[in-house]
Motif scaffolding. Structure first.
Motif, PDB file in Angstrom:
ATOM      1  N   THR A  11     -31.729   6.938 -56.311  1.00  0.00           N
ATOM      2  CA  THR A  11     -31.741   6.465 -57.628  1.00  0.00           C
ATOM      3  C   THR A  11     -32.493   7.068 -58.681  1.00  0.00           C
ATOM      4  OG1 THR A  11     -33.522   4.971 -56.726  1.00  0.00           O
ATOM      5  CG2 THR A  11     -31.388   3.869 -56.982  1.00  0.00           C
ATOM      6  N   ASP A  12     -33.610   7.701 -58.162  1.00  0.00           N
ATOM      7  CA  ASP A  12     -34.554   8.325 -59.021  1.00  0.00           C
ATOM      8  C   ASP A  12     -33.763   9.855 -59.196  1.00  0.00           C
ATOM      9  OD1 ASP A  12     -36.605   6.536 -59.269  1.00  0.00           O
ATOM     10  OD2 ASP A  12     -37.771   7.272 -57.507  1.00  0.00           O
ATOM     11  N   ASP A  13     -33.093  10.320 -58.612  1.00  0.00           N
ATOM     12  CA  ASP A  13     -32.351  11.670 -58.995  1.00  0.00           C
ATOM     13  C   ASP A  13     -31.233  11.512 -60.079  1.00  0.00           C
ATOM     14  OD1 ASP A  13     -33.425  12.770 -56.784  1.00  0.00           O
ATOM     15  OD2 ASP A  13     -31.901  12.676 -55.350  1.00  0.00           O
ATOM     16  N   VAL A  14     -30.597  10.183 -59.816  1.00  0.00           N
ATOM     17  CA  VAL A  14     -29.625   9.922 -60.868  1.00  0.00           C
ATOM     18  C   VAL A  14     -30.189   9.463 -62.503  1.00  0.00           C
ATOM     19  CG1 VAL A  14     -27.606   9.769 -59.109  1.00  0.00           C
ATOM     20  CG2 VAL A  14     -29.128   7.652 -60.153  1.00  0.00           C
ATOM     21  N   LEU A  15     -31.318   9.108 -62.254  1.00  0.00           N
ATOM     22  CA  LEU A  15     -31.921   8.274 -63.428  1.00  0.00           C
ATOM     23  C   LEU A  15     -32.797   9.314 -64.233  1.00  0.00           C
ATOM     24  CD1 LEU A  15     -32.509   4.700 -62.328  1.00  0.00           C
ATOM     25  CD2 LEU A  15     -30.830   5.441 -64.069  1.00  0.00           C
ATOM     26  N   SER A  16     -33.146  10.560 -63.589  1.00  0.00           N
ATOM     27  CA  SER A  16     -33.917  11.360 -64.056  1.00  0.00           C
ATOM     28  C   SER A  16     -33.734  11.711 -65.448  1.00  0.00           C
ATOM     29  CB  SER A  16     -33.935  12.731 -63.068  1.00  0.00           C
ATOM     30  OG  SER A  16     -35.051  13.678 -63.740  1.00  0.00           O
ATOM     31  N   GLY A  17     -34.795  11.659 -66.120  1.00  0.00           N
ATOM     32  CA  GLY A  17     -34.537  11.840 -67.504  1.00  0.00           C
ATOM     33  C   GLY A  17     -33.930  10.865 -68.299  1.00  0.00           C
ATOM     34  N   ILE A  18     -33.562   9.731 -67.863  1.00  0.00           N
ATOM     35  CA  ILE A  18     -32.821   8.492 -68.531  1.00  0.00           C
ATOM     36  C   ILE A  18     -33.877   7.533 -69.059  1.00  0.00           C
ATOM     37  CG2 ILE A  18     -31.153   6.828 -68.256  1.00  0.00           C
ATOM     38  CD1 ILE A  18     -29.675   9.378 -67.913  1.00  0.00           C
ATOM     39  N   ASP A  19     -33.857   7.071 -70.455  1.00  0.00           N
ATOM     40  CA  ASP A  19     -34.474   6.165 -71.026  1.00  0.00           C
ATOM     41  C   ASP A  19     -33.508   4.920 -71.264  1.00  0.00           C
ATOM     42  OD1 ASP A  19     -36.157   4.623 -72.376  1.00  0.00           O
ATOM     43  OD2 ASP A  19     -36.962   6.209 -73.996  1.00  0.00           O
ATOM     44  N   LEU A  20     -34.127   3.983 -70.642  1.00  0.00           N
ATOM     45  CA  LEU A  20     -33.167   2.801 -70.796  1.00  0.00           C
ATOM     46  C   LEU A  20     -34.232   1.625 -71.508  1.00  0.00           C
ATOM     47  CD1 LEU A  20     -32.018   2.364 -66.864  1.00  0.00           C
ATOM     48  CD2 LEU A  20     -30.662   3.231 -69.000  1.00  0.00           C
ATOM     49  N   ARG A  21     -34.863   1.746 -72.182  1.00  0.00           N
ATOM     50  CA  ARG A  21     -35.641   0.994 -72.965  1.00  0.00           C
ATOM     51  C   ARG A  21     -34.642   0.296 -74.128  1.00  0.00           C
ATOM     52  NH1 ARG A  21     -40.903   4.628 -74.759  1.00  0.00           N
ATOM     53  NH2 ARG A  21     -39.313   6.230 -74.554  1.00  0.00           N
ATOM     54  N   GLY A  22     -34.927  -1.023 -74.256  1.00  0.00           N
ATOM     55  CA  GLY A  22     -33.865  -1.688 -75.154  1.00  0.00           C
ATOM     56  C   GLY A  22     -32.764  -1.986 -74.254  1.00  0.00           C
ATOM     57  N   LYS A  23     -32.425  -1.767 -73.166  1.00  0.00           N
ATOM     58  CA  LYS A  23     -31.107  -2.139 -72.256  1.00  0.00           C
ATOM     59  C   LYS A  23     -31.478  -3.432 -71.603  1.00  0.00           C
ATOM     60  CE  LYS A  23     -28.629   1.383 -73.468  1.00  0.00           C
ATOM     61  NZ  LYS A  23     -27.264   1.342 -74.272  1.00  0.00           N
ATOM     62  N   ARG A  24     -30.642  -4.540 -71.654  1.00  0.00           N
ATOM     63  CA  ARG A  24     -30.788  -5.602 -70.870  1.00  0.00           C
ATOM     64  C   ARG A  24     -29.777  -5.587 -69.657  1.00  0.00           C
ATOM     65  NH1 ARG A  24     -30.193 -11.676 -71.498  1.00  0.00           N
ATOM     66  NH2 ARG A  24     -32.092 -12.380 -70.464  1.00  0.00           N
ATOM     67  N   ILE A  25     -30.146  -5.601 -68.212  1.00  0.00           N
ATOM     68  CA  ILE A  25     -29.370  -5.763 -67.328  1.00  0.00           C
ATOM     69  C   ILE A  25     -29.658  -6.560 -66.237  1.00  0.00           C
ATOM     70  CG2 ILE A  25     -28.417  -4.132 -65.415  1.00  0.00           C
ATOM     71  CD1 ILE A  25     -29.610  -1.593 -67.121  1.00  0.00           C
ATOM     72  N   LEU A  26     -28.510  -7.490 -66.065  1.00  0.00           N
ATOM     73  CA  LEU A  26     -28.593  -8.412 -64.824  1.00  0.00           C
ATOM     74  C   LEU A  26     -27.967  -8.051 -63.494  1.00  0.00           C
ATOM     75  CD1 LEU A  26     -28.536 -11.370 -64.053  1.00  0.00           C
ATOM     76  CD2 LEU A  26     -26.123 -11.598 -64.810  1.00  0.00           C
ATOM     77  N   VAL A  27     -28.737  -8.155 -62.570  1.00  0.00           N
ATOM     78  CA  VAL A  27     -28.638  -7.731 -61.214  1.00  0.00           C
ATOM     79  C   VAL A  27     -28.559  -8.839 -60.147  1.00  0.00           C
ATOM     80  CG1 VAL A  27     -29.088  -6.237 -59.382  1.00  0.00           C
ATOM     81  CG2 VAL A  27     -29.477  -5.501 -61.481  1.00  0.00           C
ATOM     82  N   THR A  28     -27.270  -8.904 -59.445  1.00  0.00           N
ATOM     83  CA  THR A  28     -27.456 -10.324 -58.352  1.00  0.00           C
ATOM     84  C   THR A  28     -27.904  -9.738 -57.176  1.00  0.00           C
ATOM     85  OG1 THR A  28     -25.211 -10.030 -57.699  1.00  0.00           O
ATOM     86  CG2 THR A  28     -25.624 -11.443 -59.863  1.00  0.00           C
ATOM     87  N   ALA A 111     -25.200  -8.927 -54.886  1.00  0.00           N
ATOM     88  CA  ALA A 111     -25.180  -9.694 -53.967  1.00  0.00           C
ATOM     89  C   ALA A 111     -23.875 -10.121 -53.079  1.00  0.00           C
ATOM     90  CB  ALA A 111     -25.671 -11.284 -54.408  1.00  0.00           C
ATOM     91  N   GLY A 112     -24.143 -10.258 -51.688  1.00  0.00           N
ATOM     92  CA  GLY A 112     -22.859 -10.618 -50.819  1.00  0.00           C
ATOM     93  C   GLY A 112     -23.240 -10.816 -49.425  1.00  0.00           C
ATOM     94  N   VAL A 113     -22.113 -11.087 -48.842  1.00  0.00           N
ATOM     95  CA  VAL A 113     -22.567 -11.371 -47.198  1.00  0.00           C
ATOM     96  C   VAL A 113     -21.489 -10.660 -46.407  1.00  0.00           C
ATOM     97  CG1 VAL A 113     -23.544 -13.567 -47.467  1.00  0.00           C
ATOM     98  CG2 VAL A 113     -20.999 -13.428 -47.340  1.00  0.00           C
ATOM     99  N   MET A 114     -21.802 -10.349 -45.150  1.00  0.00           N
ATOM    100  CA  MET A 114     -20.932  -9.732 -44.343  1.00  0.00           C
ATOM    101  C   MET A 114     -20.610 -10.035 -42.971  1.00  0.00           C
ATOM    102  SD  MET A 114     -21.078  -5.385 -43.657  1.00  0.00           S
ATOM    103  CE  MET A 114     -22.426  -5.441 -42.522  1.00  0.00           C
TER     104      MET A 114
END
Length: 330
Positions: A11-28, A111-114
């Protein structure tokens, strides 16, 4: 030059240099594993995260560090209760967020089950189809008016979709013997088909939907598999890999497993990932439904991206949950 990522990217690799301030994100599913890491990584880059979880006390404890990491970047992480196996909970959570009125840039259905034992959700649906697909189907559709124009939906699917296509005639195994991984495969195919149809219905306002496979990661998702089953599965995979002259299988770390989710959500272009299936931080190739591939090979079955199949599943899902959903009026 566009940077390229792969199976080992975090995650840190792909988000390197990415500024997400102001973004609102929902994660289940922000109470364990990939959900916590997804929320942590996005918040640490400035995003305001709403994390949904069935067990709020557990989520509160496990996200403590993530909330602390978010502060220096201007991000935040708040929690809300959501039980995807109970449509009353799903509707209540959606209603609370709708009443709040603040829009979202991205929804990540993590979210999920398996491979659960035979069972039913609170509404009488087969556990895996009801939780993984129908719960998210109602939740995301109800929240669609809050998605910003140009927003995105990311569905956590799986290479397990290759176990089975959806069965629109017998989604609850009423007439066929229950098999845990067949049920899982059906639900994961449903997640991909949902992304295909949601994308078709909402792309006119720039909202795109995609499905991702995180890869093989040891998380709580495998709680219903015995250690013997895990061992036997890996041994089978390694025999297949050896026959192809490939090295043994290795599980991904949690940050590697969550990388494709965040890549598809905020890094990749919408045109690249819309109505597609992604893995290892890139869009996957389509493989024939009868192609023989190892469980860890890349590729998405044709049936999982079939637009007609996606529309038929949508109609069946509306019938099952007793609600109809149309795109918000432009």
């Amino acid at each position: 030059m566009t940077r390229r990522y792969g199976a080992a990217s975090t995650t840190d690799d792909v988000l390197s240099g990415i500024d997400l301030r102001g973004k609102r994100i929902l994660v289940t599913g922000v109470s364990a594993g990939l959900g916590v890491e997804t929320a942590r990584a996005l918040a640490a880059h400035g995003a305001n995260i709403v994390g949904a979880a069935r067990d709020l006390a557990k989520a509160q404890e496990i996200t403590r560090q993530a909330r602390q990491e978010a502060v220096p970047a201007g991000g935040s992480l708040e929690l809300t209760g959501l039980d995807l196996a109970n449509l009353s909970s799903v509707r209540a959570c959606a209603n609370t967020l709708l009443a709040d009125g603040r829009p979202f840039d991205v929804i990540i259905a993590n979210a999920g089950v398996m491979a659960t034992p035979p069972g039913k959700t609170a509404d009488g649906f087969e556990t895996q189809f009801g939780t993984n697909h129908l719960g998210h189907f109602v939740f995301i559709n109800r929240l669609a008016p809050l998605l910003q124009d140009g927003g995105r939906v990311v569905m956590l699917a799986s290479s397990g979709h290759r176990f089975a296509d959806v069965d629109l005639d017998d989604p609850g195994f009423e007439r066929t013997p229950y098999e845990p991984f067949v049920a899982y495969g059906r639900s994961k195919t449903a997640n991909i088909l949902f992304a295909v149809e949601f994308d078709r219905r909402h792309r006119a306002r720039g909202v795109r939907a995609t499905a991702v496979h995180p890869g093989g990661v040891r998380t709580e998702l495998g709680r219903h598999m015995s250690e013997e089953h895990h061992t036997a599965l890996v041994e089978t995979i390694n025999r297949q890999l050896a026959s192809e002259g490939k090295p043994p299988f290795e599980f991904k770390s949690v940050p590697q497993g969550a990388a494709t989710s965040v890549w598809a959500a905020v890094v990749a272009s919408p045109e690249e990932v819309g109505a597609r299936y992604c893995e290892n931080c890139h869009v996957s190739d389509v493989v024939a439904d009868n192609a023989v591939i190892t469980p860890v090979s890349e590729g998405v079955r044709r049936y999982a991206l079939d637009p007609a199949r996606a529309e038929a599943l949508w109609r069946k899902s509306e019938e099952m949950v007793g609600e109809s959903f149309n795109p918000p009026t432009l």
